[in-house]
Scaffold this active site. Structure first.
Site, PDB file in Angstrom:
ATOM      1  N   GLU A   1       0.511   6.946   6.926  1.00 30.35           N
ATOM      2  CA  GLU A   1       1.749   6.656   6.173  1.00 30.35           C
ATOM      3  C   GLU A   1       1.585   7.029   4.701  1.00 30.35           C
ATOM      4  O   GLU A   1       2.512   7.567   4.080  1.00 30.35           O
ATOM      5  CB  GLU A   1       2.080   5.160   6.259  1.00 30.35           C
ATOM      6  CG  GLU A   1       2.542   4.694   7.622  1.00 30.35           C
ATOM      7  CD  GLU A   1       2.634   3.175   7.736  1.00 30.35           C
ATOM      8  OE1 GLU A   1       3.065   2.700   8.792  1.00 30.35           O
ATOM      9  OE2 GLU A   1       2.268   2.470   6.763  1.00 30.35           O
TER      10      GLU A   1
ATOM     11  N   HIS B   1       8.461   3.698   9.560  1.00 33.43           N
ATOM     12  CA  HIS B   1       8.250   2.913  10.778  1.00 33.43           C
ATOM     13  C   HIS B   1       6.918   3.319  11.404  1.00 33.43           C
ATOM     14  O   HIS B   1       6.646   4.515  11.534  1.00 33.43           O
ATOM     15  CB  HIS B   1       9.404   3.143  11.758  1.00 33.43           C
ATOM     16  CG  HIS B   1       9.292   2.303  12.990  1.00 33.43           C
ATOM     17  ND1 HIS B   1       9.599   0.959  13.009  1.00 33.43           N
ATOM     18  CD2 HIS B   1       8.852   2.602  14.237  1.00 33.43           C
ATOM     19  CE1 HIS B   1       9.372   0.472  14.221  1.00 33.43           C
ATOM     20  NE2 HIS B   1       8.928   1.448  14.983  1.00 33.43           N
TER      21      HIS B   1
ATOM     22  N   SER C   1       0.834  -1.212   0.000  1.00 31.43           N
ATOM     23  CA  SER C   1       0.000   0.000   0.000  1.00 31.43           C
ATOM     24  C   SER C   1       0.863   1.255   0.000  1.00 31.43           C
ATOM     25  O   SER C   1       0.483   2.267  -0.611  1.00 31.43           O
ATOM     26  CB  SER C   1      -0.964  -0.003   1.188  1.00 31.43           C
ATOM     27  OG  SER C   1      -0.267   0.100   2.414  1.00 31.43           O
TER      28      SER C   1
ATOM     29  N   ASN D   1      13.287   4.839   5.203  1.00 31.51           N
ATOM     30  CA  ASN D   1      12.449   3.766   5.740  1.00 31.51           C
ATOM     31  C   ASN D   1      11.250   4.380   6.438  1.00 31.51           C
ATOM     32  O   ASN D   1      11.263   5.534   6.850  1.00 31.51           O
ATOM     33  CB  ASN D   1      13.248   2.900   6.728  1.00 31.51           C
ATOM     34  CG  ASN D   1      12.457   1.689   7.186  1.00 31.51           C
ATOM     35  OD1 ASN D   1      11.762   1.053   6.392  1.00 31.51           O
ATOM     36  ND2 ASN D   1      12.527   1.381   8.464  1.00 31.51           N
TER      37      ASN D   1
END
Lengths: 208, 208
Positions: free
Chosen positions: B192, B127, B31, B125
């Site tokens: 996100e 998280h 996603s 990255n």
């Protein structure tokens, strides 16, 4: 995008006849004392601020209490031989003021079991970070050093460990380019003033 | 009150002729790969998603790449004798795809220095917590166990330590009464998808 994200609140049914009696413990300028007192004064909060205990002569919070007609008591910690004896005096004053809840708002003393056991589960504290990040002193500086992009503040129940205890409410604010401790601290303080009355109301409602 | 607080962004001037080439590393449903690819596809982002590398045969992300016409490469980690040899293959594929930036999006492999040095400072990255709180695996469960009222997600540059490295962007969401890992995880995922394209754009702009 708002500049503050508050943890969600449930509506609190307020009985005007039976509002919880809160006494604030503070050491500094008292902006959070004022936020709590003013929230209580508008009649919509489920609590009344019945008094202030402060430990630093001349602290700004004393004038804020006086301006609002709220009884204030200075208990200077230097006059006591131990933290325990100091807390005994604080507990005695809290009882004289008929406190049911204790709201620490910039109270720069570590609570002992004398205080924690006298008001077990009914003492709240405010910390200027999104706990569990940045416990302890200089939390705003810690957040800046870590390079976080969002910080905030936390209201939690007080337990013997510093800055631990169940979280009651949190508010998040952005860290902006060029922030220093003063500018980020001011933004966090503004969020605290929104958060603390809501979190205290939630804690009272949850306690029944 | 909005349900998501994003760390603030500075406007990014985008040259259509010179957009940074990004390759996504993913292991799961994809996603966040889709969020990055779709942000790039609308032409407003300063990056183009040039490829996908995934390490789990049949992962949902492969179909998302196919549907968008983005080249995808399966590099199954089981076929390698060490993390280093696996990362050597990943680096070779990244170079074939002419990657300038690497965006980990649910990449369930620990990066070695082979990868980190090949794209030093250009690997991001994601998280699912407001770092530095709740590093490591099962961050959503960790947040629920800690009783926080606000959680969120973080995009950070990748360094050898897990879930460390400079923070590029964060987004905060409330934890609601009755949340479990699925419901809070879904709320964080939605944040996100907003955050990652903005944070990648910021990192590219900051790198010049």
């Amino acid at each position: 995008m708002t500049m503050t994200l508050l943890s969600p609140e449930h509506s609190v049914v307020v009985s005007r006849e039976r509002r919880a009696r809160v006494v604030v413990l503070a050491s500094g300028s008292g902006s959070n004392f004022a936020a709590l007192a003013d929230a209580a004064a508008d009649g919509s909060a489920p609590f009344a601020v019945r008094g202030l205990i402060y430990n630093v002569a001349g602290a700004g919070v004393a004038a804020r209490a006086s301006a609002r007609g709220i009884p204030a008591r200075l208990i200077a910690h230097q006059g006591f031989r131990s933290r325990e004896e100091f807390d005994d005096a604080v507990v005695a004053a809290l009882r004289e003021m008929e406190a049911e809840w204790v709201a620490m708002a910039g109270w720069m003393r570590i609570a002992t079991t004398r205080l924690l056991e006298a008001f077990a589960g009914r003492i709240l504290n405010l910390h200027p970070s999104l706990l569990p990040s940045f416990r302890g002193l200089r939390a705003v500086e810690q957040a800046l050093a870590a390079g976080v992009k969002i910080s905030g503040c936390t209201v939690h129940a007080v337990v013997p460990a510093v800055d631990e205890g169940p979280i009651v409410g949190q508010a998040a604010v952005p860290v902006l380019e060029g922030d220093d401790a003063a500018s980020l601290g001011a933004r966090i303080h503004a969020a605290e003033h929104l958060l603390y009355p809501m979190a205290l109301a939630r804690a009272i409602a949850a306690a029944g």
